[in-house]
Design an enzyme around this catalytic site. Structure first.
Site, PDB file in Angstrom:
ATOM      1  N   GLU A  45       0.853  -1.193   0.000  1.00 13.88           N
ATOM      2  CA  GLU A  45       0.000   0.000   0.000  1.00 13.88           C
ATOM      3  C   GLU A  45       0.888   1.242   0.000  1.00 13.88           C
ATOM      4  OE1 GLU A  45      -2.735   2.519   3.148  1.00 13.88           O
ATOM      5  OE2 GLU A  45      -2.634   0.339   3.398  1.00 13.88           O
ATOM      6  N   ARG A  49       0.647  10.357   0.198  1.00  9.15           N
ATOM      7  CA  ARG A  49       1.113  11.387   1.125  1.00  9.15           C
ATOM      8  C   ARG A  49       2.359  12.097   0.614  1.00  9.15           C
ATOM      9  NH1 ARG A  49       0.577   8.309   7.017  1.00  9.15           N
ATOM     10  NH2 ARG A  49      -1.362   7.184   6.538  1.00  9.15           N
ATOM     11  N   LYS A 134     -10.619  -1.847   7.088  1.00 13.81           N
ATOM     12  CA  LYS A 134      -9.397  -1.436   7.782  1.00 13.81           C
ATOM     13  C   LYS A 134      -9.801  -0.891   9.151  1.00 13.81           C
ATOM     14  CE  LYS A 134      -5.972   2.315   7.372  1.00 13.81           C
ATOM     15  NZ  LYS A 134      -5.396   3.301   6.443  1.00 13.81           N
TER      16      LYS A 134
END
Length: 213
Positions: A45, A49, A134
């Protein structure tokens, strides 16, 4: 459209850990991902960012055989679409909104693993047809006791806890009946990526892949 549970679960169960990464250099993303795959961690993943996160996803998708690369920290339809175009096979978000669920319906080839941290959030996602979630932020949101509390009344939900997970506590989470995998950044942190410590990343990936309960 409900979540493609079979496809999401295949990613979640490919290894005990999904590597959660902050990387900005596509030239480093490829050897980093190769080290993870060699170590037995195919689920990668790459969080949105950094300015070049999408380029990193594309580099891994195009060049690393065996990698299951996805986009993390996806917050809206525009980011979802861009992530899919870059080659993401799955998308992860810290929470869930109606707009994000709508985006997931537009791109079924890259299923959404939405974040939830409370019983109400889990219930809303279950109502929307989402059963693989999640749990975020895992440790601040209550850790293993919280997940134990959710397991009986919300038994359909299975989780990938992320946030505060490390080699020392991952096994405790993986032992829970409603946890399929954990997400962690300790395998390939920013320092290891910047210094190109591919051997160290591969070693930690091997340790993570060997986690059993």
């Amino acid at each position: 459209m409900a979540q493609n549970i079979e496809r999401v679960e295949a990613i979640m169960t490919a290894a005990p850990v999904i590597a959660v990464l902050i990387v900005n250099d596509p030239k480093k993303a490829v050897p980093m991902a190769e080290a993870l795959v060699r170590g037995g961690i195919p689920g990668i993943e790459i969080t949105l960012r950094t300015p070049n996160a999408l380029d990193c996803i594309k580099a891994v998708a195009d060049n690393v055989e065996g990698a299951l690369v996805g986009a993390g920290t996806v917050l809206n339809h525009q980011q979802y679409e861009a992530s899919v175009k870059a080659g993401s096979t799955f998308v992860v978000s810290p929470g869930a909104t109606d707009n994000l669920i709508a985006a997931a319906e537009d791109f079924p080839q890259a299923p959404l693993l939405p974040g939830a941290g409370t019983a109400s959030e889990v219930m809303k996602l279950l109502e929307a047809g989402y059963e693989r979630l999640k749990f975020f932020p895992a440790v601040p949101a209550g850790g293993t006791p919280m997940l134990k509390g959710l397991s009986s009344p919300l038994a359909a939900a299975k989780f990938c806890p992320t946030g505060g997970i490390n080699l020392g506590n991952a096994r405790d989470f993986l032992a829970l009946p409603n946890v399929l995998c954990v997400g962690g950044s300790w395998i390939a942190d920013a320092k290891a990526i910047e210094s190109e410590d591919w051997a160290g990343i591969e070693k930690r990936a091997c340790e993570a892949a060997a986690l059993t309960v």
